[in-house]
Design an enzyme around this catalytic site. Structure first.
Site, mmCIF file in Angstrom:
data_model
loop_
_atom_site.group_PDB
_atom_site.id
_atom_site.type_symbol
_atom_site.label_atom_id
_atom_site.label_comp_id
_atom_site.label_asym_id
_atom_site.label_seq_id
_atom_site.Cartn_x
_atom_site.Cartn_y
_atom_site.Cartn_z
ATOM 1 N N ARG A 35 16.081 -4.989 12.222
ATOM 2 C CA ARG A 35 16.874 -4.951 10.996
ATOM 3 C C ARG A 35 16.121 -4.143 9.938
ATOM 4 O O ARG A 35 14.936 -4.386 9.691
ATOM 5 C CB ARG A 35 17.084 -6.377 10.522
ATOM 6 C CG ARG A 35 17.988 -6.543 9.337
ATOM 7 C CD ARG A 35 18.140 -8.037 9.116
ATOM 8 N NE ARG A 35 19.009 -8.374 8.033
ATOM 9 C CZ ARG A 35 18.708 -9.323 7.142
ATOM 10 N NH1 ARG A 35 17.552 -9.972 7.232
ATOM 11 N NH2 ARG A 35 19.539 -9.615 6.183
ATOM 12 N N VAL A 42 7.818 -1.111 10.889
ATOM 13 C CA VAL A 42 8.028 0.331 11.018
ATOM 14 C C VAL A 42 6.878 1.150 10.424
ATOM 15 O O VAL A 42 7.020 2.345 10.206
ATOM 16 C CB VAL A 42 9.368 0.776 10.382
ATOM 17 C CG1 VAL A 42 10.527 0.208 11.171
ATOM 18 C CG2 VAL A 42 9.452 0.380 8.916
ATOM 19 N N GLU A 45 3.949 1.992 11.692
ATOM 20 C CA GLU A 45 3.142 2.831 12.581
ATOM 21 C C GLU A 45 3.942 3.612 13.605
ATOM 22 O O GLU A 45 3.515 4.665 14.057
ATOM 23 C CB GLU A 45 2.102 1.933 13.285
ATOM 24 C CG GLU A 45 1.035 1.448 12.315
ATOM 25 C CD GLU A 45 0.255 0.238 12.809
ATOM 26 O OE1 GLU A 45 0.896 -0.784 13.152
ATOM 27 O OE2 GLU A 45 -0.980 0.300 12.856
ATOM 28 N N ILE A 100 0.836 -1.211 0.000
ATOM 29 C CA ILE A 100 0.000 0.000 0.000
ATOM 30 C C ILE A 100 0.868 1.257 0.000
ATOM 31 O O ILE A 100 0.410 2.344 0.336
ATOM 32 C CB ILE A 100 -0.966 0.000 1.204
ATOM 33 C CG1 ILE A 100 -0.202 -0.172 2.521
ATOM 34 C CG2 ILE A 100 -1.987 -1.126 1.040
ATOM 35 C CD1 ILE A 100 -1.081 -0.004 3.761
#
Lengths: 152, 731
Positions: free
Chosen positions: B621, B695, B697, B457
């Site tokens: 990572r 990552v 939010e 998205i």
């Protein structure tokens, strides 16, 4: 209603409902889906195309108003597979995420550069503020445009 | 081999996106395509007394008008990972919220459909709608998610505290508003069905439609190769999708529905408003002794939503005495749903504002207060973290920002007419992962094709999965194609909860490892192969070859092995399962972050500007620095937006959303957003093979509190209500 749209250098005689916008004519009748519909109310800039070289929001422009005018869309920007410098800079700087506003952002940026209005960070911020990006790529959009402006 | 992972390679879908060739669901065209338009309720509660469709049906080009009087009875969609499906549309005459779909009109052009929809006449029998959280008639559910926390003895904790602060914080309704108008194109071929949809979860659409329309899942194909953003709006299968599929069956033609921007405010979820109370007690030296938090949010009449806004108080800090309480109130409102960082986005504003208030009350630097209360282990389970670099986030973020230049007294920093404020906030984002599958295939020419029914998205899924597969197979990224967005591919969960990269990445990794194992199986007894008899652990992969660990000469190319064995294509499946804290003996950690913000306030005009932001993130990572940075930058813009702009305004008399356009609902424009500095700290997380932590939010959370805290520092004014607007700042 009959109207001939000159799009990206080709003439397209069309028979259209008088209510058809330039955006819907491009998307639904000419299969040029690069310009996007984000609001259909002239508020987001996703449908930005050039009309006689000037930026317009295609959703607030009726197809009927475009007779004998030259429409340029994102589809015309790259030449024989070589991306336009603005397209290349957007890719390099990750100036998009979902990509939906991107054709409109790029068309605005191309016009901005042609108009000589990308001289500073402040100018770019102001003159790109008609193009919403919900993913929040604004800083990278500025970097991409700045990059092209500096390359000259 | 040059490192593929971490490298900030350009998105693999960049060329399509910059040329306008990426195919979003509303770009799809079919011969004979018909167009749909919706009719929505203009009252918030009551019944349809009469609905007159005769004028609409008689209008030129109209193919059908479907209302509750003519629609077939449809089952509700299934229970999903994210709770129950939204209620099926147009099943009876009841109106439960303003903007509820009451009819769908199909015509041979979008203009004709829209005009005909305007001709449908509806008479309503109206009752007084429930629109306020404190309406005594409204049904209230205590502890709706069974997540209320009771740890230690909160009363004793407060009794032992030297300083106690308490505040009530409120956040408004926010609307996801991805720029892509959510769209559905449905085509029936007999009993089978193809649906192009703006979804974040193709399999859910397939499963739901199969149940609702009573057709086998195998006959349904859902396509979403590109989606114009989601931010949660595409997580559920919403009623308009059902209406489009129903309409297509009715007219026997492909039907396209493109929601209008106003419809996007009532049809695809929103972040519900909240009222939260946070009470913190600490010793004079800044040790948190007790936290007491409660929160309340609305939910739609016959729906469900996950918004435990007080829960963040239970896990953010090392505090022995914690109590959290959540409640939900049923109102006549459009269905709320997840919006980027659901619950955390609201709760963190309250909690991190309260921490700032506590620091101020203690006369302590807010960074120092947070460092003193760092959770050494997971506060709930007591297990050590799988990884937690929050202190490094604090240290490196503060250093980059220049936090030490902050003078503590509010109003003490100025530049000309502008008051300057420095503020910060911390984020401990919960870990989330669910099972996922992927398939990897190796072709005779040594290239690979990997796929899963996931979505990208805008997060960079196409790109990072290409990189991961390239790494796991030892191929150059140009030799790997990764595809997604098709429910015929192996099962993928939703793009949501910051969980997809971990779930899918581990599935891709496993599929690729198994594929290498299958290559070794091919040559197990092959006298011509230098790899004969070797096991997966004996070999490594590099530059399209498999070779013995440490001995590059002893190996051969995939293409040679496949050619010699006459194999055109070799495929393997990977299934990832979420790591479990109890198995690992470690608390599986989500991302952490520290946010630092400089604001400028013009005290005469009440103008508020965000001048600088530094986000220091422990995301485990990082697979691609470029796209991961974009996730944090984009989240930060969303956080600034939450703090200063977004406010879905519902008329308290009628239940109508009064600002449902992009002209009236404010989101930031380019000029509102400063440059955003992102630092990744931390190490690969050992809880899963690929070591990522989501990552998507963590970038948003914390901005609202950091900005409000900076405003307090600039002006001495404590803003506990979002968004922060001029009227709150006129001094």
């Amino acid at each position: 209603m009959e109207v001939t749209l000159n799009v990206n250098g080709s003439a397209h005689p069309l028979r259209l409902d008088a209510r058809v916008t330039l955006l819907d004519a491009l998307r639904d009748h000419l299969g040029l889906t690069g310009a996007k519909k984000g609001c259909d109310q002239g508020a987001c800039g996703a449908c930005t195309v050039l009309l006689d070289g000037r930026r317009v929001v295609a959703c607030l422009t009726l197809a009927a108003q475009c007779e004998e005018r030259e429409v340029t869309t994102i589809e015309a920007l790259s030449e024989e597979g070589t991306p336009h410098p603005v397209q290349a800079a957007f890719a390099r700087h990750d100036a998009f995420q979902c990509g939906y506003c991107t054709p409109g952002q790029i068309m605005s940026a191309v016009a901005l550069l042609a108009e000589g209005r990308a001289g500073s960070e402040e100018e770019i911020r102001e003159f790109m503020s008609g193009n919403l990006c919900r993913c929040g790529a604004y800083p990278n959009i500025r970097k991409a445009i700045r990059d092209v402006a500096e390359e000259g | 081999m040059t490192a593929i992972i971490g490298a900030g390679i350009d998105r693999v879908d960049a060329a399509l996106k910059v040329t306008g060739s990426a195919n979003y669901p509303n770009d799809v065209a079919y011969p004979g395509l018909a167009h749909a338009a919706l009719v929505r309720a203009t009252v918030a509660a009551g019944r349809i007394r009469a609905i007159d469709t005769s004028a609409a049906e008689a209008a030129p080009g109209v193919l059908t008008v479907i209302t509750h009087l003519t629609a077939p009875r449809l089952d509700r969609g299934p229970m999903t990972l994210l709770g129950p499906s939204p209620p099926a549309p147009i099943q009876d005459d009841r109106i439960l919220h303003h903007g509820q779909h009451v009819a769908i009109v199909v015509a041979d052009s979008p203009e004709r459909a829209r005009h005909a929809a305007s001709l449908v006449r509806v008479e309503y029998e109206t009752v007084k709608a429930l629109l306020d959280l404190d309406d005594p008639r409204a049904e209230v559910t205590a502890n709706p998610w069974n997540l209320d926390t009771d740890r230690g003895d909160v009363a004793a904790g407060f009794a032992a505290a030297d300083v106690v602060v308490e505040g009530t914080y409120t956040t408004p309704d926010n609307t996801n508003n991805p720029l892509g108008l959510m769209s559905t194109v449905a085509i029936w071929h007999g009993d089978s069905l193809t649906v192009h949809d703006s979804t974040q979860w193709p399999h859910n659409v397939r499963t739901s439609l199969a149940k609702i329309f009573k057709v086998p899942e195998s006959g349904i194909r859902v396509l979403a190769p590109y989606v114009g953003g989601g931010f949660g709006a595409g997580l559920r299968m919403w009623p308009h999708v059902i209406l489009t599929v129903l309409a297509a069956r009715e007219v026997g033609r492909p039907v396209k529905l493109v929601l209008t921007r106003p419809e996007m405010f009532t049809s695809v979820g929103h972040r519900p408003h909240s009222v939260m109370r946070f009470k913190l007690g600490a010793t004079r030296d800044g040790r948190l002794m007790a936290i007491d938090a409660d929160g309340v949010s609305p939910v739609a009449m016959e729906d469900d939503d996950y918004e435990p806004v007080s829960l963040c108080a239970a896990t953010a800090y090392g505090c022995s005495h914690v109590r959290t309480r959540d409640r939900q109130v049923r109102l006549n409102i459009p269905c709320p749903g997840s919006m980027r960082a659901p619950a955390e986005g609201q709760g963190n504003f309250g909690l991190e504002s309260a921490v700032d208030e506590l620091a101020h009350a203690l006369g302590m630097d807010p960074l120092e207060l947070r460092l003193r209360n760092f959770a050494q282990a997971d506060p709930e389970s007591g297990l050590p973290w799988s990884s937690n670099a929050l202190r490094e986030c604090y240290r490196l973020g503060a250093e980059r920002f220049g936090w030490s230049r902050r003078t503590p007294q509010p109003g003490s920093m100025r530049e000309g007419r502008w008051l300057i404020g420095y503020g910060m906030a911390a984020v401990s984002y919960p870990a989330y992962q669910v099972p996922c599958q992927a398939r990897a295939s190796l072709h005779r020419d040594g290239s690979a094709f990997v796929r899963s029914a996931a979505t990208d998205i805008g997060t960079g899924t196409y790109t990072v999965m290409t990189q991961l597969a390239a790494e796991s197979l030892g191929l150059d990224v140009s030799r790997v194609r990764f595809d997604l967005g098709d429910s015929d591919m192996p099962y993928s969960p939703q793009a949501g909860g910051s969980g997809l990269t971990g779930a899918l990445g581990n599935a891709v990794h496993l599929a690729c490892r198994r594929l290498v194992g299958d290559v070794l199986d091919l040559v197990r007894d092959d006298a011509n192969s230098p790899l004969r008899g070797m096991k997966l652990d004996d070999v490594t992969v590099d530059q399209g070859r498999v070779h013995r660990v440490g001995i590059p000469e002893q190996g051969e190319a995939y293409s040679d092995i496949l050619a010699r064995h006459g194999v055109e294509e070799l495929s393997a499946d990977g299934r990832s399962i979420p790591p479990r804290s109890e198995d690992l003996g470690m608390a599986v950690a989500g991302a952490f972050g520290a946010k630092f913000v400089e604001v400028r306030v013009d005290p005469d005009l009440g103008l508020l500007r965000v001048a600088r932001v530094v986000s220091a993130i422990d995301g485990g990572r990082v697979l691609n620095e470029k796209t991961a940075t974009s996730q944090i930058v984009g989240g930060t813009v969303g956080g600034i937006s939450q703090a200063m702009f977004e406010d879905t305004a519902t008329d308290r008399e009628t239940g109508r959303i009064a600002n449902a356009t992009f002209g009236d609902y404010l989101i930031p424009v380019n000029a509102d957003i400063p440059d955003i500095d992102v630092i990744f700290v931390g190490e690969p997380d050992p809880a899963t093979p690929i070591g990522t932590k989501g990552v998507g939010e963590v970038g948003l959370v914390g901005l609202a509190a950091a900005i409000a805290n900076a405003v307090h520092h600039a002006t001495g004014r404590r803003i506990r209500t979002l968004p922060i607007t001029i009227d709150q700042l006129m001094l």
